[in-house]
Motif scaffolding. Sequence first.
Motif, mmCIF file in Angstrom:
data_model
loop_
_atom_site.group_PDB
_atom_site.id
_atom_site.type_symbol
_atom_site.label_atom_id
_atom_site.label_comp_id
_atom_site.label_asym_id
_atom_site.label_seq_id
_atom_site.Cartn_x
_atom_site.Cartn_y
_atom_site.Cartn_z
ATOM 1 N N THR A 47 0.842 -1.196 0.000
ATOM 2 C CA THR A 47 0.000 0.000 0.000
ATOM 3 C C THR A 47 0.880 1.250 0.000
ATOM 4 O O THR A 47 1.995 1.249 0.533
ATOM 5 N N PRO A 48 0.368 2.355 -0.591
ATOM 6 C CA PRO A 48 1.189 3.563 -0.742
ATOM 7 C C PRO A 48 1.482 4.297 0.568
ATOM 8 O O PRO A 48 2.376 5.127 0.615
ATOM 9 N N ASP A 49 0.765 3.996 1.625
ATOM 10 C CA ASP A 49 0.975 4.719 2.875
ATOM 11 C C ASP A 49 1.992 4.056 3.792
ATOM 12 O O ASP A 49 2.438 4.672 4.774
ATOM 13 N N ALA A 50 2.386 2.791 3.466
ATOM 14 C CA ALA A 50 3.238 2.088 4.422
ATOM 15 C C ALA A 50 4.373 1.286 3.804
ATOM 16 O O ALA A 50 5.348 0.986 4.491
ATOM 17 N N ASP A 51 4.275 0.954 2.538
ATOM 18 C CA ASP A 51 5.222 0.003 1.943
ATOM 19 C C ASP A 51 6.107 0.661 0.895
ATOM 20 O O ASP A 51 5.997 1.852 0.616
ATOM 21 N N ARG A 52 6.998 -0.140 0.324
ATOM 22 C CA ARG A 52 7.959 0.391 -0.651
ATOM 23 C C ARG A 52 7.651 -0.140 -2.042
ATOM 24 O O ARG A 52 7.467 -1.338 -2.233
ATOM 25 N N TYR A 53 7.598 0.805 -2.994
ATOM 26 C CA TYR A 53 7.379 0.468 -4.389
ATOM 27 C C TYR A 53 8.689 0.572 -5.167
ATOM 28 O O TYR A 53 9.599 1.321 -4.799
ATOM 29 N N GLY A 54 8.736 -0.169 -6.258
ATOM 30 C CA GLY A 54 9.860 -0.010 -7.167
ATOM 31 C C GLY A 54 9.690 1.244 -8.015
ATOM 32 O O GLY A 54 10.659 1.925 -8.338
ATOM 33 N N LEU A 55 8.439 1.556 -8.360
ATOM 34 C CA LEU A 55 8.137 2.706 -9.221
ATOM 35 C C LEU A 55 6.934 3.451 -8.686
ATOM 36 O O LEU A 55 5.875 2.869 -8.445
ATOM 37 N N ASP A 56 7.097 4.743 -8.533
ATOM 38 C CA ASP A 56 6.001 5.641 -8.191
ATOM 39 C C ASP A 56 5.716 6.455 -9.449
ATOM 40 O O ASP A 56 6.574 7.211 -9.910
ATOM 41 N N ILE A 92 2.732 10.727 -1.587
ATOM 42 C CA ILE A 92 3.504 10.178 -2.695
ATOM 43 C C ILE A 92 4.670 9.367 -2.122
ATOM 44 O O ILE A 92 5.565 9.936 -1.482
ATOM 45 N N PRO A 93 4.673 8.051 -2.309
ATOM 46 C CA PRO A 93 5.720 7.211 -1.700
ATOM 47 C C PRO A 93 7.147 7.690 -1.972
ATOM 48 O O PRO A 93 8.000 7.627 -1.082
ATOM 49 N N PHE A 94 7.416 8.176 -3.180
ATOM 50 C CA PHE A 94 8.774 8.603 -3.507
ATOM 51 C C PHE A 94 9.233 9.736 -2.588
ATOM 52 O O PHE A 94 10.390 9.777 -2.163
ATOM 53 N N LYS A 95 8.338 10.645 -2.283
ATOM 54 C CA LYS A 95 8.691 11.766 -1.399
ATOM 55 C C LYS A 95 9.093 11.284 -0.013
ATOM 56 O O LYS A 95 9.908 11.908 0.667
ATOM 57 N N ASP A 96 8.492 10.175 0.407
ATOM 58 C CA ASP A 96 8.777 9.634 1.733
ATOM 59 C C ASP A 96 9.957 8.667 1.730
ATOM 60 O O ASP A 96 10.222 8.017 2.743
ATOM 61 N N LEU A 141 11.933 3.358 -5.326
ATOM 62 C CA LEU A 141 13.212 3.480 -6.014
ATOM 63 C C LEU A 141 13.144 4.558 -7.087
ATOM 64 O O LEU A 141 14.037 5.391 -7.202
ATOM 65 N N PHE A 142 12.096 4.523 -7.898
ATOM 66 C CA PHE A 142 11.964 5.417 -9.042
ATOM 67 C C PHE A 142 10.708 6.273 -8.925
ATOM 68 O O PHE A 142 9.711 5.858 -8.334
#
Length: 492
Positions: free
Chosen positions: A256-265, A328-332, A336-337
């Motif tokens: 989920t975007p509020d708690a986990d890590r994505y490879g691409l945002d 926005i996950p990247f901001k936090d 990765l991207f």
Amino acid sequence: MKIIKKVLLVLITVLMILTAASCSNKNNTNTDGTTENLNTADTAGNETAAVETTTAVKDSLPDNIDYGGYNFRIYVRDRELNNKDFYIESETGDVLNDAVYNRNKKVEERFNVNFTFKFYPYDDWSVTDIAKSIKSGDDAFDMAAIHGATVCVLSQADLLVDWHENMPYVDLTAPWWPDGIINNLSPFGKLYGATGDISYTYLDYAGCMLFNKDLFKNLGIDYPYADVANGTWTMDKFISIVKQGTSDLNGDGTITPDADRYGLDIYNAWAYPNDVFYCGGDRIISMGDDGVPALTMFSERTVSIYDKFFDMMNSGAAHVNELDATDIPFKDGRSLFLSGTLDSITEYRALDFDLGILPQPKYDETTSKYYVEVNQNTSMIVVPVTASDTQRTSMIVEALASEGYNTVIPSFYEISLKTKQARDDESAAMLDYIRAGVTCDYGMFDVSLVGNLLNFGAQLVQSSGTSFTSMYDKNKDAVENNIEKLKAKYGY
């Protein structure tokens, strides 16, 4: 246009000389059979690395022209972010602001003209004022810098001059007019609007990949700079890193975007889902050897591109933000991207982690460039048919473009390369690759021609059960009919 182009000047440090990407004399054959010059790539997919020392390029305009204080009238958008490539009131100490200001002053003094401006509402897609002015026969403007999607609104109403016939001092073979833009905006051999180094917005809105250098280092993943230089920065390589970087940080079994890590945002649904289409050099609409537009978006490769893209999306490794998203996950630091545009660097470079810049990946190693599509929001330069002296206009336009190449664009690079660490010198060559891959798709500018195929990538992301193939099949006949109507208008 099969010519060797010099590439952009780059400021490596304030105390070093301007540098630019080395040029290549090879041509790429697109899926539609047309060719275009390659600036930093060869046809085997091996990218020519980084930069070489160069000097400023002088235009071929005469220096003894005096227009006696003529008020050169320019029509621009009223939104500050979209007119600062021309309208600057004064120097402020900002590098880019002052570069545009001094560019304008230099051209004014060179030809003894004064730039005056009239603003139109940003969301006026019919560019009402200038359209009414031209239709009434009023010589009210010498040039206009308008939203890309409005050029065809005016040109198909026969309100704009053809640059090939009426702009004698514009040298379209000069390095400040990129081939990938000019060639692909010339339907039926007519050029009614253009952009290039006359306006930094075509780079400001160029797609790119930002990446979290700290997170890469912590995860033991090599920065992709070498892959870019070696021609191996491909969609498959990119997706493999995206999946590698994804993690269920809180262990609840769901990303989920509020708690986990994505490879691409993904910045928003209207950006990379469309941009990814161009990674193999394809276009919705291409110009044939006879200059006739043709629908060329469907191929085995474009189907493969979206198969790969949605495999990545369906794996949960990528997240799409809403246009007004604040989380926005990247901001936090949890992606990765980030797929974005070069103008977004200013927004993100003050974050708590070190930021890197990459071109968007290409389809595979046989793809000759890291293609990036010029965004519609780019300022397109047009000239009304009522302009009384297109020879004068062409001289001023060419001077603005050449001076933009030599001073404004290097300043744009300098701003783009500044991060929390003061500079990201490693990304300097990456900007060269991005600029070298700039291309235009006429299908993204002639909105009435392509109809529902406009922003098809975003539509696919936002729909369920719709494939790239089914969307194309549903809309292709309407586009083909529109092309036939356009051919009839131009006597083909």
